[in-house]
Structures are given as C-alpha cells and as structure tokens.
Write an enzyme that holds these catalytic residues in place. Structure first.
Site, mmCIF file in Angstrom:
data_model
loop_
_atom_site.group_PDB
_atom_site.id
_atom_site.type_symbol
_atom_site.label_atom_id
_atom_site.label_comp_id
_atom_site.label_asym_id
_atom_site.label_seq_id
_atom_site.Cartn_x
_atom_site.Cartn_y
_atom_site.Cartn_z
ATOM 1 N N VAL A 649 1.469 0.521 -10.764
ATOM 2 C CA VAL A 649 2.600 -0.282 -11.232
ATOM 3 C C VAL A 649 3.392 0.555 -12.231
ATOM 4 C CG1 VAL A 649 3.319 -2.420 -12.350
ATOM 5 C CG2 VAL A 649 1.285 -2.393 -10.914
ATOM 6 N N ASP A 759 -7.197 -16.559 -6.385
ATOM 7 C CA ASP A 759 -7.689 -15.483 -7.250
ATOM 8 C C ASP A 759 -7.233 -15.689 -8.693
ATOM 9 O OD1 ASP A 759 -9.204 -13.237 -7.722
ATOM 10 O OD2 ASP A 759 -7.563 -11.841 -7.321
#
Length: 944
Positions: A649, A759
C-alpha cells in the site's frame, strides 16, 4: 434441457434423501474427527491459495495433500502451492499428525507457532523455503518422536534453542540459510544442548549468523554424524580436536567463517571422509595433511594463513581426489607429475601460490582432468604431454618469456554456451505458446520449474554432460516410481554459485497433457524435501526450491481419485446422483442470472486481459497505470505505508491534490483477483461514514490496483499496541466501537442485498482524522441475494481468533458470524491484547476472570493498563456483558448488529459520551493531522 425435462416435478430434497439411503454408510468411517477437521479449517482460514478441492470433509472428500487413518488426519503435505498467510496456533489440536510439510510457499510467513510443541506424534516437520520469521520455538524440544526437522531458507532469527537437545530421535536437523545468531548450544549439566543428539546424522547450519567458538563438547565418539555443515557463518576460535572423534563423518564444511589456529592433526582419523572444505578462514600453522583420509575426493583449503611450505608429500599419495583447491596460500616448489596421473582427478585449482620450475603433466594424464589453474605462480616451463583441456598460466614467467601468444596465457572467456542444457528435441514444429516449452517428445506443455542446490558433490567438471544425463534419468525414474505423470526431465545451466554450491535449474514436463494438477506439483516438491529422490552417487547432499506454478488448465480426469468399490451400489443410485448434479447445475445457473441482474458489473470482469475489459462503473474512477505511477512517484519505497501477502500500500497524491491510499496487488495470484473483484463490487455500491470510501481502480497493464480514501491514523490494532503513537482513552474506544458497529449494521440491514464482511478484526478498522472508525478490506465479503435466506454455504475464510466456531464447523456463513468477530473486537478494545497471543485466547481469559468471582473485579489483571482500572471506566460492566453475548457459541444466542449499536449507545450515555462527536487524537509527539499508519491498513489475513 434434457436434465430439466427428465427431472420435471422431482424435488431436490427427495433425491437427496434417496441418495442418503442408498449411500448412507459409504463414507461414514472416513469422516474426520470434528475437532481435527475444524482445526485444519481454522488453520487454512489464514491462507490464500489453499488447494481448490478443499471442500467438505477432509478425510472422506480426499483433500489434496491430506492423508488420514481411522478418521484422524495424519499427514499434511502442501509444497509449492503459492500459499500465503500465517501458521496459526490452532495446529495444537492436531496431535495425531505425523507429517507437516509446507515447503516452498514463499509467502507463508509470521512466526512458527509455539503450540507446535503439542504435536507429540510429529515425525517430520518440513518448512523449507517459506517466509517464516521470529525465533525457532523452544517448544520443538517436546517432540520426542521427531526424526526430520528442516527449517532451511526462511527468515528465522535468534539463537538455536538448547531444548532441541531433547530430540533424541532426530536424524536430520537443518536450519540452513536463515539469520540464526548466537553460539551453538551444548549441555552443561543444567541446560540442554546439541551434543545430546547422539542419533543425529545431519547438522546443517550453514548460511546463518552463528558466532563464537565451536564448542569442543559438541562432538564425541558416540555420535553418528555423517554431515557437519557450518559454512558461511561467523564462527571463531579453533577447530575442536573432538571433531576427529566422530568416525562416521563423511563431509565437513567449515568454510566461510573466522576460524583460527591449527587444523587438528587427528582429523586424519576420519577415514570415511569424502568432502573437506576449510577455505576462507584465518587458519594458521602447517598445511593440513589429509593422508589418513583414504576416501577423500573433494578438498578445499584456500584463503587461509597457513605457514609457508614446500609442495606437500601427500600430493603424490591421494589417488581418490577428484578436486583439489589450494588457492591463495604460500606453497612453493615443483608440482609432482604424479598429481596429474590420478585417474579420478578432474580439477586442480592452485593459483596464487609460489609453485615454480617446470610444470610436467606427464604422459599418463587422467582422462577426466578438465582444468588446471595455475595463475599467479612462478612456472617457467611446461610439458603438457597429450593434455588438451583447459590450462591457465596467466601471470607466470612462462607467459612473460616470449610465450604470451600461447593459448595458456589468456583467461578463457566464460560463455553461457559452455553451460550444459538438455539437448533440444529434433522436432519439425519448434514453436510453442509463450507459457509453454517443448519436451523431449516434441509436445508443448507448461513445465514445473525449480532449482536444485548441491551442497556437496564429488566432481568438479561441471560441464561434463555425463553427470547430467544420469541426473535426468534418476529424477525421471523417481517420478515414475512415485506415480507422478511426467514425460521428461530437463537440466539447465549448472554452475557453482557464490556460496560454493552447485546450482542447477530443472524442468519437469507433464505427460499427455498441458498442465500439471496441484497434487502433482506438490508431490514433486515433496519428493525432494522428503529426500525420496535418489540422485546419482557423484551428487551429494541437496536442497530444492520450486517456482510457483500457474495452474491454467484442468484436464479431465487429471485429479482422479481411487474410490473404493461400493458393494450393493445400483444403477439407480448413479441415476439419482446424476439427477442431483443436473439440478444443482440448473440451480447455480438460475442464481447466476439473478446475480447478474443485481450487479451492473457481473459478467463484465475479465481479469486475465487488458484494460479493454474494464467494467463501466458508476461512481468509482478508472485510473490508467500511468496516473497511478505518477501519484505514487513510481511506487517510491518511501511512499510505502504498508505491506502484506496481498501486496503493498502506497500513499499517493492525485493530480487534483487528493491524498489517497493505493493498494497494489502482487502478480500471479488467482485468489487475489477474486478478492480484488469482490472488494470493488462491494465498495462501489455501499456508502457510509463508517466504511472506507472507494476512490477508484486500475486494471491497466494487467495490474490489480485499488485506490481508497487516505485514512491517516492507521489501524485500531496499531493504536491498541502503541505502534502508531495514538492514545485511545475509554471514551474514544467507545466511539470507535460505536462507529465500527454502525458500519456493520449498515452492511447487514441496509445494503441491498445484505453483505457479510467475513473478516472483522482490529487490523481492518481504520481511524480517520478525528479517530472516526472506518471498516475496510472487503475482499472476503459475501452477499445474501435471497432476502429470505439467512445464511450462505461457503468455504471458511477469516482470521483465526476472530472466526465464528459455528461457521467453521458448518461452513454456513451468517450475519451472526460478523457479530462473533465483533465481540472479540470489543474484548480487544478493553484488553489491548490480540485474540490469540502465546496460546492464550482472549475470550477464554475474560470468561475465566469473570467466573472466578462472578463479577468484574478480576478483570484488572487483563485490562489494558493505559485506560485505568475497572472502577474508573463507567459502563465497562455492560460493555463486557455485550461482548460476551456477541461471542456466544450458538449464533441464535447472539444479538444482531443493530441491537449491538443500540446497546453501545446506552453505554455511551452512561459514560457521558456524545455519539455524534468525534474528538481528535492524542499522541506522543504527533499532531492529529500528521498521524499516519505504518502497516498495511488493508492488510491481508495474516495476523491473528
């Protein structure tokens, strides 16, 4: 159409009942014990790229890589599948396992769990070529049945645990190619050590950071060692004389260390020694004399500080040598002709010495001799006899006295053409698709590739084709012996690498089809790391690393299983089974059409092609790869704000000045493609202040890039751990809980159709400028298309510790599965502990603390000390009560997310917290606007 007409009016439920009646007892005895099945599912829930047939019951469904006996899982072998994620503590449940092999999965990372010490029946633990980090767990010393322990080629650090001295059955101990440091442990009456491993035959500790002297007590006469491999470390001191007591030794590699002092003369007692390498140390004293080592074939003592000496007498009395390497020493005198007459001699590398006089190779030169390197010596004359192979005399008087034109006075140019490769077949059509090669039978297929490294070998003429003919043949026959369908094996580019290992590329071609199946690839890999391949005698100790295989096709029957005969099975049962399959196909087609009508993107994705298949999205922006490259400054490493198994990222700034987070996927992950698709589809149609906002995407240049709003204060996990520097007091934690719950309630009850996140964890809760919570990472999310349907059956995914036990037992995903994960998150908010830490489960810890006194007094021991004590936190009792309701074992006993939101609002009123206010962060040395996260805010499922 035929299926539909033949089954018109027949109910699916009736057919299922008939099938159960007909086959009811067929697989009952093969069902996996529930605790082992759930543990395996829990472990695999942390992985990407687990085998594609892992559906149903592990034993009765014949899961690839899983072997069972009497309903117990006994073996897990999953080599070279590109698995990424972590190995969770849940493996402790599987105490019946004998073999655990996860080799060559480069992105399988994190620490080796301490609970692995509970697998008391484990015999083989093979984790070669993965990405494991942290220390070698001392708990491995509990595995008294362990005979094969191989942890080579990982990122392990710290010392060798002395507790490994407890492994009385171990014969193979391999930690090569890690970052292990410290000294080699030995027992001292109080502590355990490796000297206790009297049955061990292999000490493979090369390519680490071991330091200090080699302890003399490490070796003794009762040991059965065959190989002592300690090369390329930082070991110092002298070579212990006790090494000469181990009469079983066949190979000793101490090269590439900082050893000093004399070489012990009693090494001559090692009469079975074949390979001795002492090069690149600081050894002194007389040049060692290997006369007693009658079977010695490979000798390298180069780059030491031995005393100046004349040509040693043993030059004339070592007929078994194939390779003699004595470079950068101080040896003088005339080389005896007899050295070159040894029938086995292949290489003599003697450069940078003081050899002088006449070089006389004689008339009985070894037919195998291929290299004599005498650069930088004092040779004046030569007699080459009938020798026609490579001889190098650069920087000798011979070349300076009118012989400079001699072919022996130039250094031969190495060319890739001189490196051996399996001869190509003589085929008329020599063209294959780009991802395929031609095998020896002129068929195009996609080979499985890998590299084999020989740490020891008793030859040095590495361009001699005869060695590789025999290697190809032995590997091919080994595959056939273990029923791996290969058409041929090719050898390419053998050379000696910088670690002085013989490195060879290999290609295995599938037989009668274009692609290997998953099970075949990891079987080939397993044959290497289980040492099942028998290599020719001239090749010695080896390791193997396979390259990730891209499974782009499945040939009918390529995954056939051996199904036991069913006594009494009738044609009618087969018809019923076929009918059910037909109905299932029709049902799936109908659902697919319904899904297509609901999603404007369905049917438009083609992630294997270029940007021509970009869906026409409304809302998210479509970026070109050039725009992404510019906004991240060509993915500048300084802009990287996080990384995980999915990819990296980056912080980026768009042309209009907007700051964004750019998540770039790694190439080649099919499961990553699916998560990319899912996340785009989900985020493009949900909008809420407590959900991370999608800015756009890029699939230009075959990239998988998601662009999000930039959320500056990192993840909740980082704040709770103190990593981000942001302090969360009790009121701020309540606001975070309320925000995350509101985002989830929106997904469950207001999104159309409803979405289950699947999740929820602290790493997926991001904190905005004013610490407002934003739920992120929708790669595993699932949609309930049918509003009347309360669950969807799906393969279990999620993060261990947060995972709903009812979900992974039944594979039925419900909104209450998110509620369970959120309950764990609430406990994490008050304890700041990970759900699973050092074998402790936070849910169990809180339950035990409450049960002791039937109140919250005992929680002081596990409460996060940064938010004071129980009595100073208004609403804590109700908060804990809510969390425990969320983690009830039965989903029916858990509240809905909307009920959770209302209860948190009630608690906030008690604590005098305004649910609409968002206070700025406080931190150590940072202002609120400057706080940024330093780990992946959209992290893959690799943390527990």
């Amino acid at each position: 159409m035929e299926c539909g007409s033949c089954l018109h009016g027949v109910g699916l439920g009736c057919l299922v009942c008939l099938l159960i009646l007909a086959l009811g007892t067929l697989f009952t005895s093969a069902d996996t014990l529930p605790n082992e099945a759930s543990a395996l599912v829990g472990v695999a829930s942390n992985w990407k790229n687990s085998p594609r047939n892992w559906l149903g019951d592990p034993c009765s469904s014949n899961w690839d890589g899983v072997k069972c006996s009497n309903s117990h899982i006994t073996s897990i072998t999953l080599s070279n599948l590109g698995i990424s994620g972590i190995l969770s503590e849940e493996i402790e449940v599987c105490q019946s396992w004998f073999i655990w092999n996860l080799s060559y999965n480069l992105d399988l990372n994190g620490p080796i769990p301490h609970s692995i010490g509970n697998l008391v029946k484990l015999q083989n633990l093979i984790l070669v070529g993965c990405g494991f980090s942290g220390n070698i767990p001392a708990e491995l010393g509990r595995l008294s049945s362990l005979s094969f322990l191989s942890l080579s080629s990982n990122h392990l650090r710290g010392p060798i645990p002395g507790a490994l001295g407890n492994l009385s059955s171990v014969s193979w101990l391999d930690i090569t190619d890690n970052m292990i440091s410290g000294s080699i442990p030995v027992s001292d009456g109080t502590n355990l050590g490796l000297d206790m491993l009297t049955n061990c035959q292999h000490f493979h500790f090369g390519k680490n950071n071991l330091s200090g002297p080699i302890p003399p007590s490490l070796f003794h006469s009762e040991m059965k060692l065959l190989h002592v491999i300690l090369d390329n470390n930082h070991l110092s001191g002298s070579i212990p004389t006790t090494l000469g007591l181990v009469g079983t030794l066949e190979a000793v590699r101490l090269d590439g260390n900082e050893l000093s002092g004399n070489v012990p003369p009693n090494l001559n007692n090692l009469t079975r020694l074949v390979d001795l390498r002492l090069s690149n140390n600081q050894l002194t004293g007389p040049l060692p004399n290997p006369t007693g080592m009658d079977g010695l074939t490979y000798l390298d003592m180069s780059n030491n500080s031995f005393d100046e000496s004349e040509v040693p007498a043993w030059f004339s009395t070592s007929p078994s040598l194939t390779t003699i390497i004595l470079e950068n020493l101080s040896i003088s005198g005339q080389i005896p002709t007899s050295l070159f007459n040894y029938s086995l001699l292949q290489t003599a590398r003697l450069r940078n010495n003081r050899f002088n006089g006449t070089l006389d190779l004689g008339d009985q030169i070894s037919s195998q001799l291929s290299l004599v390197d005498l650069q930088h010596n004092n040779i004046q004359k030569i007699n080459t006899g009938n020798y026609s192979q490579e001889l190098i005399l650069v920087d000798n008087p011979y070349c300076e006295e009118g012989e400079s034109v001699s072919k022996y006075c130039t250094i031969p140019q190495q060319s890739s053409d001189t490196m051996y490769s399996t001869p190509p077949p003589n085929c008329r059509n020599s063209l294959c698709p780009l991802d395929q090669d031609m095998d020896s039978h002129c068929s195009c297929s996609c080979p499985f590739r890998g590299t084999i490294y020989f740490l020891l070998q008793n030859f040095s003429d590495i361009n001699n084709p005869s060695h590789y003919f025999s290697l190809e043949t032995s590997l091919y026959n080994g595959c056939l012996e273990y029923q791996v369908p290969v058409s041929s094996v090719s050898v390419l580019n053998p050379y000696i690498n910088n670690d002085h290992y013989l490195q060879i590329d290999l290609k295995f071609f599938p037989a009668r089809k274009v692609y290997f199946d998953e099970s075949e690839v990891f079987l080939i890999s397993s044959l290497f790391n289980n040492r099942n391949f028998t290599v020719p005698h001239e090749f010695g100790l080896y390791s193997f690393r396979g390259k990730q295989y891209i499974f782009q096709g499945t040939v009918t029957g390529s995954k056939s299983k051996k199904v036991p005969p069913v006594i009494g099975a009738t044609v009618g049962v087969i018809v019923i089974l076929s009918a059910i399959i037909c109905l299932h196909i029709l049902h799936k087609k109908r659902k697919a059409k319904e899904a297509a009508s609901r999603f404007q993107f369905s049917g438009l994705w083609n992630l294997s092609t270029s940007s021509s298949s970009i869906p026409q999205l409304t809302g998210p922006r479509i970026f070109s790869f050039e725009e992404i490259r510019k906004c991240t400054k060509n993915f500048l490493e300084e802009n990287c704000i996080g990384s995980g198994a999915y990819g990296k990222v980056y912080r980026g700034v768009l042309a209009d000045g907007q700051v964004v987070a750019v998540k770039r996927a790694q190439q080649g992950s099919a499961q990553g493609n699916q998560e990319f698709k899912t996340e785009i589809e989900m985020l493009s149609r949900v909008h809420h202040k407590n959900l991370v906002n999608l800015v756009g995407l890029c699939i230009d240049h075959n990239e998988r890039i998601v662009v999000y709003e930039y959320v500056p204060n990192g993840t909740l996990r980082e704040s709770l751990s103190g990593k981000s520097g942001t302090r969360l007091d009790w009121k701020r934690r309540l606001r975070v809980a309320h925000g995350a719950a509101s985002g989830l309630a929106y997904l469950h009850e207001l999104a159309d159709p409803p979405i289950i996140h699947r999740d929820i964890k602290s790493n997926n809760i991001l904190l905005g400028h004013r610490l407002n919570a934003k739920v992120s990472d929708f790669g595993l999310s699932r949609t309930l298309f049918d509003d009347t349907k309360r669950y969807t059956t799906t393969q279990v995914k999620g993060t261990v510790g947060y995972l709903d036990p009812e979900y992974y037992m039944t594979q039925q995903l419900t909104a209450k599965s998110d509620v369970f994960s959120f309950g764990v998150l609430l406990l994490e908010l008050v304890t700041a502990r990970k759900p699973l830490e050092e074998g402790q489960y936070v849910v169990r810890q809180v339950k035990d603390a409450i049960d002791k006194q039937k109140n919250l007094c005992n929680l002081d021991e596990i409460l996060d000390p940064t938010i004071a004590t129980v009595n100073a936190l208004p609403g804590l009792e109700s908060f804990i009560d809510l969390a425990m309701k969320c983690v009830e074992e039965a989903s029916r006993d858990r509240p809905s997310m909307s009920e959770v939101v209302k209860e948190i609002e009630n608690i906030m009123q008690v604590a005098d917290v305004n649910s609409t206010a968002e206070s700025g962060p406080t931190s150590a040395g940072k202002s609120g606007e400057d706080l940024e996260y330093s780990s992946d805010p959209f992290s893959p499922r690799t943390e527990s």
